[in-house]
Design a protein around this motif. Structure first.
Motif, PDB file in Angstrom:
ATOM      1  N   ALA A   4     -23.546  44.034 -17.612  1.00  0.00           N
ATOM      2  CA  ALA A   4     -22.802  45.298 -17.704  1.00  0.00           C
ATOM      3  C   ALA A   4     -21.345  45.063 -17.307  1.00  0.00           C
ATOM      4  CB  ALA A   4     -23.442  46.367 -16.828  1.00  0.00           C
ATOM      5  N   LYS A   8     -18.423  45.055 -20.256  1.00  0.00           N
ATOM      6  CA  LYS A   8     -17.826  46.396 -20.297  1.00  0.00           C
ATOM      7  C   LYS A   8     -16.321  46.305 -20.554  1.00  0.00           C
ATOM      8  CE  LYS A   8     -19.144  49.597 -17.288  1.00  0.00           C
ATOM      9  NZ  LYS A   8     -19.249  50.408 -16.079  1.00  0.00           N
ATOM     10  N   HIS A 164     -25.870  60.571 -20.334  1.00  0.00           N
ATOM     11  CA  HIS A 164     -25.258  59.278 -20.022  1.00  0.00           C
ATOM     12  C   HIS A 164     -25.053  58.537 -21.335  1.00  0.00           C
ATOM     13  CE1 HIS A 164     -25.659  59.674 -15.683  1.00  0.00           C
ATOM     14  NE2 HIS A 164     -26.665  60.458 -16.027  1.00  0.00           N
ATOM     15  N   LEU A 166     -23.849  55.153 -23.498  1.00  0.00           N
ATOM     16  CA  LEU A 166     -23.559  53.722 -23.505  1.00  0.00           C
ATOM     17  C   LEU A 166     -23.292  53.313 -24.947  1.00  0.00           C
ATOM     18  CD1 LEU A 166     -26.461  52.479 -21.190  1.00  0.00           C
ATOM     19  CD2 LEU A 166     -24.055  52.788 -20.543  1.00  0.00           C
ATOM     20  N   ILE A 244     -28.518  45.905 -19.588  1.00  0.00           N
ATOM     21  CA  ILE A 244     -27.549  46.981 -19.318  1.00  0.00           C
ATOM     22  C   ILE A 244     -28.258  48.342 -19.298  1.00  0.00           C
ATOM     23  CG2 ILE A 244     -25.490  48.172 -20.216  1.00  0.00           C
ATOM     24  CD1 ILE A 244     -24.582  45.360 -21.279  1.00  0.00           C
ATOM     25  N   ASP A 247     -30.361  48.490 -15.988  1.00  0.00           N
ATOM     26  CA  ASP A 247     -29.502  48.652 -14.806  1.00  0.00           C
ATOM     27  C   ASP A 247     -28.904  50.055 -14.746  1.00  0.00           C
ATOM     28  OD1 ASP A 247     -30.093  46.121 -14.073  1.00  0.00           O
ATOM     29  OD2 ASP A 247     -28.134  45.249 -14.542  1.00  0.00           O
ATOM     30  N   THR A 248     -28.501  50.569 -15.908  1.00  0.00           N
ATOM     31  CA  THR A 248     -27.905  51.911 -15.920  1.00  0.00           C
ATOM     32  C   THR A 248     -28.945  52.952 -15.514  1.00  0.00           C
ATOM     33  OG1 THR A 248     -26.452  51.241 -17.717  1.00  0.00           O
ATOM     34  CG2 THR A 248     -26.693  53.615 -17.355  1.00  0.00           C
ATOM     35  N   SER A 251     -29.710  52.919 -11.879  1.00  0.00           N
ATOM     36  CA  SER A 251     -28.636  53.432 -11.021  1.00  0.00           C
ATOM     37  C   SER A 251     -28.648  54.970 -10.960  1.00  0.00           C
ATOM     38  CB  SER A 251     -27.279  52.943 -11.519  1.00  0.00           C
ATOM     39  OG  SER A 251     -26.923  53.645 -12.686  1.00  0.00           O
TER      40      SER A 251
END
Ligand code: AMP
Ligand code: MG
Length: 281
Positions: A4, A8, A164, A166, A244, A247-248, A251
């Motif tokens: 990430a 990014k 969210h 991405l 990614i 992990d997102t 979180s």
């Protein structure tokens, strides 16, 4: 490796796709070990998506863009296969229909945005309206150049509503595209994917790269970041994107909702039902 932060794009930073190695495959990965890692992420993704669906408070929007044959369809298949179809949607955006053209360019996009609890994948998106539309001058420059701000405002609205976002640019180089066109040609089951426009659009490679660089640079924000994923190797693309996503979602610190019933009372009901059942036997 934390993909990430590695991939990014920082808001307003200069993006030069020609300088990014599409062949990159990580430092500690190879194709075989990747399968184990990918399976581990797939299980995590499944659990997290289930949690998002149960929590029913927020949503995830995954936007995929890339040149023809970059692997958007393959990635959709990979991500979606890890999820429960009940809480998941995929939308592919093609040339707008007559009905869609009668509206503003974000109309069809907003309609497809995820409801709370859902994961939605966009295979192409509103970014086509600053990519193909720009490259082929389908609208005037004043019109498409305004769209970067409009897109940021739109994505900010979604983010404020609990979505969210991405965004993944699947980065392949020109040689890889031609190699994939050849694979399509050699495999009768993939002939249906070949279109006249593949080779026509390839001639505009540099114009597309420039349009992507601008779009990614101007529209990578803290609330809707762009990631540039080296995608010449499909297994690396899958591993990087899965990591990614996991992990997102982790979180977000999602929680199962509190039960709407008193579990102790329900447990008593269960036991008396069980006793009844036993008596009747
Ligand atoms: P595919 O993803 O291969 O099915 O192709 C879809 C086609 O639709 C691509 O050639 C896109 O450039 C085109 N497309 C998607 N969105 C738009 C748009 N907003 N305006 C014009 N063409 C579009
Ligand atoms: Mg295509």
């Amino acid at each position: 490796m934390d993909y990430a932060s590695k991939f990014k794009v920082k808001p307003n930073s200069k993006v030069e796709l020609g300088k990014i190695d599409a062949n990159y495959k990580g430092e500690d990965e190879d194709k075989d070990s990747a399968q184990v890692t990918i399976a581990k992420y797939a299980q995590r993704l499944r659990d997290l998506q289930y949690l998002m669906y149960a929590e029913n408070k927020r949503s995830l929007l995954i936007i995929l863009q890339g040149m023809d044959a970059a692997g958007k369809d393959g990635l959709v298949n990979h991500v979606i296969s890890a999820m429960n179809p009940q809480g998941c949607r995929v939308f592919g955006f093609k040339t707008p229909s007559v009905r869609e053209q009668a509206h503003d360019y974000l109309w069809r996009i907003h309609y497809a945005a995820p409801r709370k609890g859902f994961v939605t994948i966009f295979n192409r998106s509103h970014y086509e309206d600053v990519l193909v539309v720009r490259v082929h001058s389908l609208v005037h420059k004043e019109v498409w150049s305004r769209r970067f701000d409009e897109i940021n405002a739109f994505e900010s609205l979604l983010a404020h509503s609990g979505t969210h976002i991405l965004k993944f640019y699947l980065h392949i180089d020109k040689e890889e595209q031609l190699a994939r066109f050849k694979q399509r040609l050699d495999d009768p089951n993939r002939h249906w994917k070949i279109s006249e426009s593949d080779y026509k659009e390839r001639e505009y490679w540099n114009d597309y790269q420039k349009a992507f660089e601008d779009a990614i640079s101007k529209c990578s924000t803290d609330y809707a970041p762009w990631f540039i994923i080296p995608s010449n190797r499909k297994w690396f693309r899958n591993i990087a994107v899965s990591q990614i996503l996991v992990d997102t979602l982790e979180s977000l610190d999602m929680k199962f909702p509190a039960p709407t019933v008193k579990i102790a009372e329900i447990r008593q009901k269960y036991h008396s039902a069980l006793r009844q059942e036993e008596k009747q036997r």
